[in-house]
Design an enzyme around this catalytic site. Structure first.
Site, mmCIF file in Angstrom:
data_model
loop_
_atom_site.group_PDB
_atom_site.id
_atom_site.type_symbol
_atom_site.label_atom_id
_atom_site.label_comp_id
_atom_site.label_asym_id
_atom_site.label_seq_id
_atom_site.Cartn_x
_atom_site.Cartn_y
_atom_site.Cartn_z
ATOM 1 N N ASN A 7 -6.687 7.115 -1.284
ATOM 2 C CA ASN A 7 -6.436 6.277 -2.303
ATOM 3 C C ASN A 7 -5.998 4.950 -1.483
ATOM 4 O OD1 ASN A 7 -4.683 4.829 -4.275
ATOM 5 N ND2 ASN A 7 -5.235 6.648 -5.483
ATOM 6 N N HIS A 10 -2.108 1.644 -2.488
ATOM 7 C CA HIS A 10 -0.840 1.259 -2.090
ATOM 8 C C HIS A 10 -0.960 -0.025 -1.191
ATOM 9 C CE1 HIS A 10 0.111 5.423 -3.657
ATOM 10 N NE2 HIS A 10 -0.906 5.812 -3.252
ATOM 11 N N ARG A 18 3.935 -9.570 -3.059
ATOM 12 C CA ARG A 18 4.265 -11.098 -2.719
ATOM 13 C C ARG A 18 3.332 -12.036 -3.430
ATOM 14 N NH1 ARG A 18 6.472 -13.221 2.189
ATOM 15 N NH2 ARG A 18 8.393 -12.077 2.269
ATOM 16 N N HIS A 43 -7.277 3.464 -8.634
ATOM 17 C CA HIS A 43 -7.000 3.487 -9.664
ATOM 18 C C HIS A 43 -6.683 1.969 -10.277
ATOM 19 C CE1 HIS A 43 -3.968 5.542 -12.794
ATOM 20 N NE2 HIS A 43 -4.628 4.710 -13.595
ATOM 21 N N ARG A 45 -5.420 0.280 -13.123
ATOM 22 C CA ARG A 45 -4.248 0.630 -14.208
ATOM 23 C C ARG A 45 -4.476 -0.367 -15.367
ATOM 24 N NH1 ARG A 45 -0.206 4.377 -12.850
ATOM 25 N NH2 ARG A 45 0.703 4.185 -14.811
ATOM 26 N N ARG A 49 -0.947 -3.412 -11.799
ATOM 27 C CA ARG A 49 0.008 -3.485 -11.186
ATOM 28 C C ARG A 49 -0.371 -3.493 -9.928
ATOM 29 N NH1 ARG A 49 3.203 2.248 -12.030
ATOM 30 N NH2 ARG A 49 3.172 1.548 -14.179
ATOM 31 N N HIS A 50 -1.352 -2.782 -9.366
ATOM 32 C CA HIS A 50 -1.846 -2.828 -7.975
ATOM 33 C C HIS A 50 -3.255 -3.253 -8.000
ATOM 34 C CE1 HIS A 50 -2.814 1.071 -9.022
ATOM 35 N NE2 HIS A 50 -1.458 1.700 -8.699
ATOM 36 N N GLU A 70 -9.946 6.136 -10.609
ATOM 37 C CA GLU A 70 -9.105 6.839 -11.539
ATOM 38 C C GLU A 70 -9.127 5.954 -12.988
ATOM 39 O OE1 GLU A 70 -5.788 7.718 -9.824
ATOM 40 O OE2 GLU A 70 -6.477 8.684 -7.975
ATOM 41 N N THR A 100 4.197 6.450 -10.735
ATOM 42 C CA THR A 100 2.650 6.921 -10.510
ATOM 43 C C THR A 100 2.252 7.965 -11.555
ATOM 44 O OG1 THR A 100 1.363 7.773 -8.552
ATOM 45 C CG2 THR A 100 3.791 8.535 -8.863
ATOM 46 N N THR A 101 1.242 8.541 -11.405
ATOM 47 C CA THR A 101 0.525 9.487 -12.265
ATOM 48 C C THR A 101 1.328 10.707 -12.012
ATOM 49 O OG1 THR A 101 -1.544 8.532 -11.823
ATOM 50 C CG2 THR A 101 -1.502 10.626 -13.300
ATOM 51 N N GLU A 151 -9.668 17.725 -10.977
ATOM 52 C CA GLU A 151 -8.602 17.628 -9.960
ATOM 53 C C GLU A 151 -7.625 17.937 -10.101
ATOM 54 O OE1 GLU A 151 -8.439 13.575 -8.157
ATOM 55 O OE2 GLU A 151 -6.553 13.983 -7.574
ATOM 56 N N HIS A 191 -2.291 14.707 -5.113
ATOM 57 C CA HIS A 191 -1.025 14.035 -5.729
ATOM 58 C C HIS A 191 0.031 14.853 -4.883
ATOM 59 C CE1 HIS A 191 1.920 11.693 -8.001
ATOM 60 N NE2 HIS A 191 0.906 10.963 -8.400
ATOM 61 N N GLY A 192 0.616 13.849 -4.201
ATOM 62 C CA GLY A 192 1.837 14.120 -3.581
ATOM 63 C C GLY A 192 1.708 14.896 -2.071
ATOM 64 N N GLY A 213 -3.237 9.354 -0.894
ATOM 65 C CA GLY A 213 -2.975 7.976 -0.833
ATOM 66 C C GLY A 213 -1.590 7.642 -0.128
ATOM 67 N N HIS A 214 -0.690 7.895 -0.886
ATOM 68 C CA HIS A 214 0.733 7.509 -0.349
ATOM 69 C C HIS A 214 0.984 7.838 1.069
ATOM 70 C CE1 HIS A 214 4.699 5.684 -0.762
ATOM 71 N NE2 HIS A 214 4.969 6.907 -0.216
HETATM 72 N N1 PXP Z 1 -5.039 11.933 -7.589
HETATM 73 C C1 PXP Z 1 -4.722 11.225 -8.436
HETATM 74 C C2 PXP Z 1 -5.568 11.542 -9.888
HETATM 75 C C3 PXP Z 1 -3.796 10.377 -8.598
HETATM 76 O O1 PXP Z 1 -3.503 9.580 -9.669
HETATM 77 C C4 PXP Z 1 -3.105 9.875 -7.333
HETATM 78 C C5 PXP Z 1 -2.086 8.758 -7.295
HETATM 79 O O2 PXP Z 1 -2.531 7.603 -7.545
HETATM 80 C C6 PXP Z 1 -3.524 10.591 -6.111
HETATM 81 C C7 PXP Z 1 -4.696 11.531 -6.278
HETATM 82 C C8 PXP Z 1 -3.098 10.230 -4.856
HETATM 83 O O3 PXP Z 1 -1.646 10.636 -4.779
HETATM 84 P P1 PXP Z 1 -0.650 10.339 -3.683
HETATM 85 O O4 PXP Z 1 -0.830 8.740 -3.493
HETATM 86 O O5 PXP Z 1 0.418 11.018 -4.005
HETATM 87 O O6 PXP Z 1 -1.321 11.039 -2.574
#
Ligand code: PXP
Length: 237
Positions: A7, A10, A18, A43, A45, A49-50, A70, A100-101, A151, A191-192, A213-214
């Site tokens: 993802n 970020h 900026r 994603h 949104r 926002r991003h 997404e 975030t989601t 997912e 996620h996470g 992603g993060h």
């Molecule tokens: N999967 C989904 C459906 C998400 O919404 C996100 C966050 O955008 C991610 C995966 C990735 O999550 P993370 O940035 O915590 O790795």
């Protein structure tokens, strides 16, 4: 062997902070693919926002692996998905106030809305995935509504404070994977997830794809995107 979708939202978050034109998530996507990732996740949104519309449209032209968009199940996003044709549309819940989601989709209470979105997207040749908590009833409803994939939301596992809680959440994920697989769904997770918590999830055999992603973009600040992606690939495979 599990696939990795990265993802790149970020990167856009840093740019938007900026209000300038860099760093560009499109450039990040190219480097992520060159490092061996199997897909790009982004994603768009409602509040932009991003990721911006421009990003998604250029990503569609540039991404050679697999583009996973997404999106909330809104008319606006369905229209954009049909226009840009990502290989996968992952329907996610979206709240304006969230960082975030925050959780999986409530597929049961939104059966009609999500069912309609699945039908329209699939009619347009897009593979549809639903971002869901590891909850058996939600997964059964996802299959009933003809989703192609689910997912599984790994956020609760990642946030668990004790080993006992972590084990409990991991077991819920394992059960959810088994139920989804039995129902013929393809299974992704995300996620996470980070370099320290991904291994116990990565060994669950039937999870075909991880969307992360993060943690990858955060590590890339220090070691570069190529190394960050390769390190994660090594852990999930
Ligand atoms: N999967 C989904 C459906 C998400 O919404 C996100 C966050 O955008 C991610 C995966 C990735 O999550 P993370 O940035 O915590 O790795």
């Amino acid at each position: 062997m599990a696939r990795l979708g990265v993802n790149i939202d970020h990167v856009a978050t840093v740019r938007q902070a900026r209000g300038v034109s860099y760093p560009d998530p499109v450039e990040a996507a190219v480097l992520v693919e060159l490092a061996g990732a199997h897909g790009i996740v982004t994603h768009l949104r409602e509040d932009r926002r991003h990721i911006q519309d421009r990003d998604l449209y250029i990503l569609r032209k540039v991404v050679k692996s697999q583009l996973n968009m997404e999106m909330a199940a809104t008319d606006e996003m369905i229209k954009i998905a049909i226009d840009t044709r990502p290989e996968i549309a992952t329907i996610v819940p979206e709240k304006r106030e969230e960082l975030t989601t925050e959780g999986g989709l409530n597929v049961i209470s939104q059966e009609k809305k999500i069912g309609n979105a699945i039908e329209i997207l699939k009619k347009n040749g897009i593979h549809v995935s639903l971002f869901v908590d590891p909850d058996p009833e939600t997964i059964k409803m996802s299959a009933k509504l003809n989703a192609d994939s689910i997912e599984i939301h790994t956020g609760h596992y990642c946030e668990a404070k004790s080993e006992a809680e972590k084990d409990k959440e991991l077991n819920l994920i394992k059960e959810a994977v088994a139920i989804g697989k039995d129902l013929g769904l393809r299974i992704a997770a995300g996620h996470g997830l980070n370099y320290f918590n991904v291994a116990p999830v990565a060994v669950i055999k039937d999870i075909e794809e991880f969307n992360i992603g993060h943690s990858i973009i955060a590590r890339a600040i220090f070691v570069g995107l190529e190394r960050a992606v390769k390190d994660m690939l090594a852990l999930i495979q």
